[in-house]
Design an enzyme around this catalytic site. Structure first.
Site, mmCIF file in Angstrom:
data_model
loop_
_atom_site.group_PDB
_atom_site.id
_atom_site.type_symbol
_atom_site.label_atom_id
_atom_site.label_comp_id
_atom_site.label_asym_id
_atom_site.label_seq_id
_atom_site.Cartn_x
_atom_site.Cartn_y
_atom_site.Cartn_z
ATOM 1 C CD1 TRP A 184 -2.667 1.784 0.556
ATOM 2 C CD2 TRP A 184 -1.252 2.497 2.137
ATOM 3 N NE1 TRP A 184 -2.988 3.088 0.861
ATOM 4 C CE2 TRP A 184 -2.138 3.547 1.817
ATOM 5 C CE3 TRP A 184 -0.267 2.713 3.095
ATOM 6 C CZ2 TRP A 184 -2.067 4.802 2.438
ATOM 7 C CZ3 TRP A 184 -0.187 3.954 3.715
ATOM 8 C CH2 TRP A 184 -1.094 4.980 3.390
ATOM 9 C CD GLU A 225 -4.597 -1.285 2.528
ATOM 10 O OE1 GLU A 225 -3.403 -1.414 2.833
ATOM 11 O OE2 GLU A 225 -5.473 -0.934 3.352
ATOM 12 C CE LYS A 227 -6.322 6.252 2.627
ATOM 13 N NZ LYS A 227 -5.479 6.348 3.802
ATOM 14 C CG ASP A 259 -8.544 -0.430 5.067
ATOM 15 O OD1 ASP A 259 -9.604 0.074 5.481
ATOM 16 O OD2 ASP A 259 -7.472 -0.337 5.683
ATOM 17 C CG HIS A 262 -8.660 2.144 2.156
ATOM 18 N ND1 HIS A 262 -7.415 1.651 1.883
ATOM 19 C CD2 HIS A 262 -8.561 2.737 3.374
ATOM 20 C CE1 HIS A 262 -6.594 1.915 2.894
ATOM 21 N NE2 HIS A 262 -7.284 2.567 3.809
ATOM 22 C CG HIS A 286 -5.906 -3.893 5.967
ATOM 23 N ND1 HIS A 286 -5.024 -2.881 5.673
ATOM 24 C CD2 HIS A 286 -5.145 -5.004 6.168
ATOM 25 C CE1 HIS A 286 -3.789 -3.353 5.699
ATOM 26 N NE2 HIS A 286 -3.834 -4.628 5.982
ATOM 27 C CG ASP A 294 -8.983 5.057 5.956
ATOM 28 O OD1 ASP A 294 -9.475 4.090 6.568
ATOM 29 O OD2 ASP A 294 -7.809 5.083 5.552
ATOM 30 C CG ASP A 296 -7.502 3.471 9.955
ATOM 31 O OD1 ASP A 296 -7.868 2.351 9.563
ATOM 32 O OD2 ASP A 296 -6.866 4.271 9.237
ATOM 33 C CG ASP A 326 -5.114 -0.874 8.838
ATOM 34 O OD1 ASP A 326 -4.470 -0.295 9.732
ATOM 35 O OD2 ASP A 326 -5.114 -0.495 7.652
HETATM 36 C C1 RNT Z 1 -3.760 3.216 5.094
HETATM 37 C C2 RNT Z 1 -3.891 1.756 4.890
HETATM 38 C C3 RNT Z 1 -2.734 0.947 5.396
HETATM 39 C C4 RNT Z 1 -2.226 1.382 6.748
HETATM 40 C C5 RNT Z 1 -1.300 0.424 7.421
HETATM 41 C C6 RNT Z 1 -0.551 1.064 8.530
HETATM 42 O O1 RNT Z 1 -4.903 3.897 4.802
HETATM 43 O O2 RNT Z 1 -5.072 1.292 5.440
HETATM 44 O O3 RNT Z 1 -3.085 -0.384 5.382
HETATM 45 O O4 RNT Z 1 -3.285 1.653 7.623
HETATM 46 O O5 RNT Z 1 -0.520 -0.181 6.510
HETATM 47 ZN ZN ZN Z 2 -5.372 -0.801 5.506
#
Ligand code: RNT
Ligand code: ZN
Length: 418
Positions: A184, A225, A227, A259, A262, A286, A294, A296, A326
């Site tokens: 990523w 990955e 985004k 993820d 994303h 993720h 995003d 998290d 994640d």
């Molecule tokens: C970032 C991605 C990625 C990170 C990690 C730390 O938006 O989700 O996966 O969160 O690799």
């Molecule tokens: Zn991620």
């Protein structure tokens, strides 16, 4: 009723709809979920002292974050002792451990820099997943790495990726479990770019060069990955959904990684999982909790998390989907954040395993949609908590909130002294 009687009662209630809760518990014990080391130190790592870049952000400054490998491992051991279920360790390259003042830049990383982590994983009988770190580093030029127009910059990051392939293979060999290596980057532009394809062509070429590093595809599982946007990277990301998915679809052995933070806010990854399973032998996830963006946030036992778990379980895809968490919250106790998120996903998996999927599918296929709706609603008040309590008991962890007493004690004795 005592706990055992409650489980007996729940078992009978589920049995009446064709669900074997004993089998669900046994199955859940075998499903690996990858636990991300980066919740413990706000995605800082050990190899640099600069800010977190790449368009990702942790907010909050709760005391006690891990500052050294020893502290991070100690914290992980604490949190893991409070979670039921099988864990895998998820590491980033920036968590390399250097001995005796030795340093290696990211393009020079070697397996030995992760030997301590391998030892840690073996001690806890875990496999390891790995991530090259394409952010928080001085060689990120103008916000770009693998898609940079500057050939020296791009070369550096390609070499980082290649080093990570070698390290991933080492981790897989040492632990005896395949290593999912996730690519990523936060590469992109804050404002409307004049060239959208150029960076993507360079990104594509860079990943191809990384993957040309010899590796055994049974041991190393490379993922890409996608985004949609990042902070300061609002207008364009090189690794968009279409880019990542098309890359994986056209390159043998590469997995798409989704993820759930994303995508656009009304898109759901739970619906994308079965779509990809129609085409890919294996995919990766993720699991996070995006709040408006995003962000998290810590994963909770919420509707979308349950739906994600359901799609994996009812499509019989537990062996085809690599599950990782994640998220990173720096505003609350980090041990608790880790624990709540992992336990929440365990609950989601248990809930999925206690769903009479065949019966519901039959209702759908017979177009008995009235009953399908009410049966799904009925399930929501089934005694899952009693099955959860039994699962936790068998795993030797607290079923209820009492694990938090240990977190409070640990905060007093360890975290607040940092
Ligand atoms: C970032 C991605 C990625 C990170 C990690 C730390 O938006 O989700 O996966 O969160 O690799
Ligand atoms: Zn991620």
């Amino acid at each position: 009723m005592n706990r055992a009687e409650r489980y007996e009662s729940a078992r009978e209630i589920y049995k009446a709809i064709g669900v074997d809760t004993d089998a669900a518990i046994e199955k859940l014990k075998t499903i690996p979920v990858s636990l991300h080391c980066w919740q413990g130190d706000d995605v800082k790592g050990f190899d640099q002292d600069g800010p977190l870049t790449g368009g990702i952000q942790t907010t909050g400054n709760y005391p006690g974050k891990a500052r050294t490998p020893e502290e991070l491992m100690q914290d992980m051991e604490k949190t893991m002792s409070l979670m039921p279920g099988r864990k895998k360790l998820n590491l980033h390259a920036c968590y390399a451990i250097f001995e005796d003042g030795e340093r290696a830049d990211r393009d020079q990383l070697e397996p030995k820099h992760f030997a301590k982590w391998v030892e840690f994983a073996k001690k806890h009988d875990m496999g390891i997943d790995f991530n090259p770190t394409f952010f928080s580093h001085e060689k990120v030029k103008d916000g770009l790495t693998l898609s940079s127009p500057d050939e020296e910059t791009r070369r550096f990051w390609i070499n980082h990726g290649k080093a990570c392939i070698r390290i991933s293979e080492y981790m897989a060999k040492e632990t005896g479990m395949p290593c999912v290596m996730n690519i990523w980057t936060g590469d992109g532009y804050k404002d409307i770019p004049a060239d959208r394809m150029g960076p993507r062509m360079r990104y594509k070429d860079s990943i191809e060069q990384i993957l040309a590093e010899p590796h055994d595809s049974n041991l190393v599982k490379p993922c890409v990955e996608s985004k949609v946007f990042g902070i300061g990277v609002e207008s364009y990301t090189a690794g968009s959904a279409e880019f990542a998915l098309s890359f994986a679809a056209t390159h043998e052995g590469v997995l798409p990684l989704m993820d759930n933070g994303h995508y656009h806010p009304t898109e759901v990854v739970s619906d994308k999982i079965p779509a990809l399973l129609c085409f890919f032998p294996e995919i990766a996830l993720h699991v996070t909790r995006p709040v408006r963006w995003d962000s998290d946030h810590v994963v909770l036992f919420d509707d979308e998390t349950k739906e994600i778990a359901k799609e994996i379980v009812r499509n019989d895809a537990l062996d085809r989907v690599y599950i990782a968490l994640d998220y990173f919250d720096a505003s609350i106790n980090r041990i608790s954040a880790w624990t709540v998120g992992f336990r929440s996903f365990q609950k989601a998996l248990l809930s999925a395993l206690c769903t009479p999927a065949a019966m519901l599918k039959e209702l759908q296929d017979e177009n008995r949609l009235t009953e399908m709706m009410l049966e799904q609603e009925e399930l929501k008040t089934y005694p899952l908590g009693d099955v959860w309590a039994e699962y936790c008991r068998q795993c030797g962890v607290a079923a209820d909130r009492s694990w938090f007493d240990e977190v409070k004690a640990y905060e007093q004795e360890v975290l607040l002294k940092r």
